[in-house]
Design a protein around this motif. Structure first.
Motif, mmCIF file in Angstrom:
data_model
loop_
_atom_site.group_PDB
_atom_site.id
_atom_site.type_symbol
_atom_site.label_atom_id
_atom_site.label_comp_id
_atom_site.label_asym_id
_atom_site.label_seq_id
_atom_site.Cartn_x
_atom_site.Cartn_y
_atom_site.Cartn_z
ATOM 1 N N ASP A 135 96.845 34.161 24.788
ATOM 2 C CA ASP A 135 95.712 35.013 24.418
ATOM 3 C C ASP A 135 94.511 34.500 25.205
ATOM 4 O O ASP A 135 93.774 33.622 24.730
ATOM 5 N N SER A 165 90.952 32.840 24.043
ATOM 6 C CA SER A 165 90.963 32.568 22.607
ATOM 7 C C SER A 165 90.554 31.129 22.329
ATOM 8 O O SER A 165 90.985 30.201 23.014
ATOM 9 N N ARG A 166 89.751 30.956 21.296
ATOM 10 C CA ARG A 166 89.334 29.617 20.890
ATOM 11 C C ARG A 166 90.222 29.055 19.776
ATOM 12 O O ARG A 166 90.087 27.894 19.396
ATOM 13 N N SER A 167 91.103 29.889 19.247
ATOM 14 C CA SER A 167 91.935 29.438 18.128
ATOM 15 C C SER A 167 93.420 29.359 18.474
ATOM 16 O O SER A 167 94.168 28.631 17.828
ATOM 17 N N HIS A 168 93.854 30.125 19.489
ATOM 18 C CA HIS A 168 95.270 30.123 19.843
ATOM 19 C C HIS A 168 95.441 29.661 21.289
ATOM 20 O O HIS A 168 95.139 30.397 22.225
ATOM 21 N N THR A 221 100.755 27.921 19.778
ATOM 22 C CA THR A 221 101.417 29.225 19.845
ATOM 23 C C THR A 221 102.914 29.006 20.038
ATOM 24 O O THR A 221 103.329 28.460 21.061
ATOM 25 N N ARG A 271 101.198 46.211 20.016
ATOM 26 C CA ARG A 271 99.745 46.232 20.258
ATOM 27 C C ARG A 271 99.297 47.611 20.729
ATOM 28 O O ARG A 271 98.319 48.166 20.215
ATOM 29 N N LYS A 285 88.418 41.837 28.722
ATOM 30 C CA LYS A 285 88.385 41.045 27.501
ATOM 31 C C LYS A 285 87.063 40.299 27.424
ATOM 32 O O LYS A 285 86.490 39.940 28.458
#
Length: 420
Positions: free
Chosen positions: A157, A160-163, A168, A214, A326
């Protein structure tokens, strides 16, 4: 010098894999046939798409990462990961030409006991069909006996700052159980969890399902945006309320179009097996049709808003905010901004753009003027269109300055701008 890993393809999948492997202490080299790409990386110049920062690249180089355009280096690795692009070609079929070229290049250097991994988006059956055949024919070795072969879908992703790579899970499907375990042993050094599929076909179908999930859900909410606009219903409030349901609903939000590298995949034709399913994936076809209409719909909304405020699209000064696919990335691959800008130009609008990550931007070979002073540009534009919500944008402040604003991301405070 021997390496633990060779990454073939230095794009949006290959470089993050190389980065994760280098950080894990795996001796990594990257192969690309373009000497300029290699020279840029070795000189510390990161890719223009923002997939890797200059600081991240410096850390990789300091940790021993190398890039080469010499295919001979592929004969000195224990693991080879093919991460080449497979974009949509004619009739929206995946273009596997880069994969075929990479496989032939690797095959002539393939050594026994090497683990070969494929991460590119492909049709189910590609690993054990096309790829296996090319590797075996070119090397004289046999997959599952002399070397390991497995598929693992790319799941990143970007931005992304979390994944990240480590948290993952990686899905893996090997040609044989031993192939799966060899791939699991490698990826287990990079990620917290490895998920074993029954085989490469199942792992390849995971990528098809994830991409299409998606696109289908984005298409649904895009279509809802037309429906709610015509009824005078606030779709964004509808989504806010609907996502309070703790089961059976995953929130998606509309936008000006679908961009990026996660293409919708319709395996109607399987050219490498010389056969066809004989029917399309109807939901995927319909989702693609709906999503491809969004740039036209946004253009129509722009013209409608201008008309409602006594202005014509012809001669109107329109500022586009955010032209990447994005938020907080420099990658413009497939971003709907280009089609929207092209359609607005056809209506006679005078275009300009602003994006903190893009300095030069063109539409149909013509440069679009970049607004250097953002707030002055917003105040001077007849219409400001938010196409991508970068974190640096103060939408409350921009909306106050704007004569008229269309927010295609639902990011501006309620009442501050017209929403999609």
């Amino acid at each position: 010098m021997p390496a633990d890993l060779a990454v073939v393809g230095l794009g949006h999948h290959g470089l993050p894999l190389a980065q994760a492997a280098t950080a894990a202490g795996i001796t990594t080299l990257a192969y690309d046939p373009d000497p300029r790409t290699v020279a840029d990386l070795m000189a510390g110049r990161p890719p223009a798409d923002g997939s890797l920062s200059a600081a991240e690249l410096r850390r990789m180089l300091a940790a021993g990462f190398t890039a080469t355009a010499d295919p001979a280096a592929l004969g000195r690795v224990r693991t080879a990961a093919l991460c080449v692009p497979t974009p949509l070609g004619e009739h929206r079929a995946l273009d596997l030409s880069a994969l075929e070229s990479a496989a032939r290049t690797l095959a002539t250097r393939l050594r026994p006991r090497t683990t070969v991994l494929l991460e590119s988006t492909v049709y189910p059956g590609t690993t054990q069909g096309l790829l296996r055949t090319l590797l075996e024919d070119g090397s004289g070795l046999r997959a599952g006996q002399d070397f390991h072969l497995a598929y693992s879908p790319g799941r990143l992703d970007p931005g992304s700052r979390s994944h990240g790579y480590g948290n993952t899970p990686k899905v893996i499907g090997g040609l044989t159980p031993a192939c799966t375990e060899a791939a699991a042993a490698f990826y287990g050094r990079l990620t917290d969890r490895v998920v074993r599929a029954r085989g490469p076909r199942e792992a390849e179908a995971v990528k098809v399902l994830e991409n299409n999930y998606r696109h289908v859900n984005i298409a649904l909410v895009n279509e809802m945006s037309w429906f709610c606009h015509d009824l005078g219903v606030d779709l964004w409030d509808v989504i806010r309320c609907a996502e309070s349901k703790p089961f059976g609903f995953a929130a998606f939000r509309p936008g000006p179009g679908v961009g990026g590298h996660g293409v919708a995949v319709d395996p109607t034709y399987l050219p490498y097996e010389s056969r066809s399913l004989g029917y399309p994936l109807r939901m995927v076809e319909l989702a693609q049709e709906v999503n491809s209409r969004m740039p036209r719909y946004v253009t129509q909304r722009c013209a409608q808003l201008l008309n409602e405020h006594g202005k014509s699209a012809r001669g109107a000064r329109i500022l586009l905010l955010g032209v990447t696919y994005k938020p907080d990335l420099a990658d413009t691959e497939g971003a709907p901004a280009r089609e929207i800008g092209s359609r607005l130009r056809e209506l006679g609008a005078e275009l300009s753009f602003h994006d903190p990550y893009v300095t030069d931007w063109q539409i149909q070979g013509r440069t679009v003027e970049r607004a250097d002073s953002l707030y002055e540009a917003v105040a001077g534009a007849d219409l400001t269109v938010l196409l991508q919500h970068h974190r640096t944008y103060d939408l409350q402040g921009l909306a106050v300055k704007a004569q008229l604003m269309l927010d295609t991301r639902g990011a501006a405070p309620v009442g501050a701008a017209h929403r999609l």
